[in-house]
Each structure stands twice: as structure tokens, then as C-alpha cells.
Design a protein around this motif. Structure first.
Motif, PDB file in Angstrom:
ATOM      1  N   GLY A  97       0.797  -1.225   0.000  1.00 58.23           N
ATOM      2  CA  GLY A  97       0.000   0.000   0.000  1.00 58.23           C
ATOM      3  C   GLY A  97       0.826   1.270   0.000  1.00 58.23           C
ATOM      4  N   ARG A  98       2.133   1.139   0.187  1.00 60.79           N
ATOM      5  CA  ARG A  98       3.002   2.318   0.168  1.00 60.79           C
ATOM      6  C   ARG A  98       3.347   2.685  -1.272  1.00 60.79           C
ATOM      7  NH1 ARG A  98       5.428   3.901   4.988  1.00 60.79           N
ATOM      8  NH2 ARG A  98       4.678   2.690   6.748  1.00 60.79           N
ATOM      9  N   LYS A  99       3.588   3.972  -1.498  1.00 61.70           N
ATOM     10  CA  LYS A  99       3.899   4.463  -2.845  1.00 61.70           C
ATOM     11  C   LYS A  99       5.319   5.009  -2.900  1.00 61.70           C
ATOM     12  CE  LYS A  99      -0.762   5.876  -4.195  1.00 61.70           C
ATOM     13  NZ  LYS A  99      -1.574   7.029  -4.615  1.00 61.70           N
ATOM     14  N   MET A 100       5.865   4.989  -4.106  1.00 62.07           N
ATOM     15  CA  MET A 100       7.169   5.601  -4.377  1.00 62.07           C
ATOM     16  C   MET A 100       7.286   5.797  -5.884  1.00 62.07           C
ATOM     17  SD  MET A 100       9.870   2.456  -3.963  1.00 62.07           S
ATOM     18  CE  MET A 100       9.480   0.815  -4.548  1.00 62.07           C
ATOM     19  N   PHE A 126       2.762  11.212  -1.140  1.00 63.64           N
ATOM     20  CA  PHE A 126       2.252  10.063  -0.383  1.00 63.64           C
ATOM     21  C   PHE A 126       2.439  10.314   1.103  1.00 63.64           C
ATOM     22  CE2 PHE A 126       3.560   6.001   1.700  1.00 63.64           C
ATOM     23  CZ  PHE A 126       2.295   5.434   1.768  1.00 63.64           C
ATOM     24  N   ASP A 127       1.368  10.141   1.865  1.00 67.25           N
ATOM     25  CA  ASP A 127       1.428  10.313   3.320  1.00 67.25           C
ATOM     26  C   ASP A 127       1.169   8.966   3.974  1.00 67.25           C
ATOM     27  OD1 ASP A 127       1.233  10.934   5.982  1.00 67.25           O
ATOM     28  OD2 ASP A 127      -0.392  12.390   5.739  1.00 67.25           O
ATOM     29  N   PRO A 128       2.216   8.310   4.508  1.00 64.83           N
ATOM     30  CA  PRO A 128       2.020   6.997   5.111  1.00 64.83           C
ATOM     31  C   PRO A 128       1.052   7.010   6.288  1.00 64.83           C
ATOM     32  CG  PRO A 128       4.264   7.780   5.504  1.00 64.83           C
ATOM     33  CD  PRO A 128       3.602   8.756   4.593  1.00 64.83           C
ATOM     34  N   LEU A 129       0.828   8.163   6.907  1.00 68.28           N
ATOM     35  CA  LEU A 129      -0.118   8.239   8.019  1.00 68.28           C
ATOM     36  C   LEU A 129      -1.567   8.114   7.543  1.00 68.28           C
ATOM     37  CD1 LEU A 129       1.565  11.051  10.126  1.00 68.28           C
ATOM     38  CD2 LEU A 129       1.708   8.568  10.444  1.00 68.28           C
ATOM     39  N   GLN A 130      -1.781   8.289   6.235  1.00 69.58           N
ATOM     40  CA  GLN A 130      -3.127   8.176   5.675  1.00 69.58           C
ATOM     41  C   GLN A 130      -3.431   6.765   5.159  1.00 69.58           C
ATOM     42  OE1 GLN A 130      -5.340  10.676   5.986  1.00 69.58           O
ATOM     43  NE2 GLN A 130      -3.689  11.690   7.081  1.00 69.58           N
TER      44      GLN A 130
END
Length: 142
Positions: A97-100, A126-130
């Protein structure tokens, strides 16, 4: 099951390589992998999320060896995954689910040209907290 006439069908899949360039991707799967040599790594299945190649997949493996630890760190930083000091356990599913951004180039491998991830960069949007949070596993089966 009825199968159509295969007389004119090639035995080789018809596909086009993803062109060299920079792509926004999301991790759709991540798992521990072991090479035939016994080397352990983190395998990533990536999906392009923007542009004309949206929906197409890439894969990459970051091998966990002394010489390649820089690449493991680069991947984690690009995915905005917190990197603690010292040795730590990493559950690859935490990367899903993480983006880069990835930079893709072509390489020859076993006589065939293939797309290869040659660099990984953070996606500032990309905000990993979201990210959706996994529910706590409290032992209740429902």
C-alpha cells in the motif's frame, strides 16, 4: 470447457516492455524471498498508478546481503518506512500500500530484454499516516 482453435496462436506471449523512465508505483505485494543460493531478500510486486502504463506491473527484489544493504535502505526510505537504529525485524507485508517513484531501464537477462528497476525515490505526495490501518489482532475470529 471449450477451447478455441489454437492453430494461429503463438506460443510466446505478446507483450511490450515498459519503456525506460520514471513511474509512480504502489506496492501490491511484498514477501520474503530466498534465492537458490540461500540468499534472502524482500520481493516487491509493484503497480504503476499513473500515465499510459497505469495498471501494469513491475517486480523487484532487494537482496539482504552485506553488499546490497544500501539498496534495502534506499527502498525503505523511498517507501517512507521508518528505519530504526540497529538490527530490526521487518514484516514485508507492512510495505503493501506504500507508494514511491521507480526509475526503470532495460537490461539483457538470459538472452531477453526486460524492464528493471534501477532506482527508487520517495513520492512527496504520499502520506504513510493516511494508509488504512490493519485491525488489531485480538484473537477474536470475527
Amino acid at each position: 470447457m471449450k477451447v478455441n482453435d489454437l492453430t494461429e496462436v503463438s506460443e510466446e506471449p505478446v507483450s511490450t516492455l515498459i519503456a525506460p523512465g520514471t513511474y509512480s508505483v504502489i506496492v501490491t505485494d511484498a514477501e520474503e524471498r530466498t534465492a537458490s543460493t540461500g540468499t534472502e531478500g524482500i520481493g516487491l510486486d509493484l503497480e504503476i498508478v499513473e500515465g499510459s502504463d497505469k495498471g501494469r506491473g513491475l517486480w523487484d527484489t532487494c537482496w539482504v546481503t552485506e553488499k546490497a544493504m544500501w539498496r534495502v535502505k534506499k527502498m525503505l526510505v523511498a517507501l517512507q518506512f521508518p528505519v530504526p537504529e540497529g538490527e530490526f525485524e521487518l514484516d514485508p507485508s507492512q510495505l503493501i500500500g506504500r507508494k514511491m517513484f521507480v526509475v526503470v531501464d532495460h537490461e539483457e537477462y538470459d538472452g531477453k530484454t526486460r524492464a528493471r528497476v534501477v532506482d527508487m525515490l520517495p513520492d512527496a505526495g504520499f502520506d504513510p499516516l493516511q494508509m488504512p490501518q490493519k485491525p488489531a489482532d485480538d484473537g477474536v475470529p470475527f
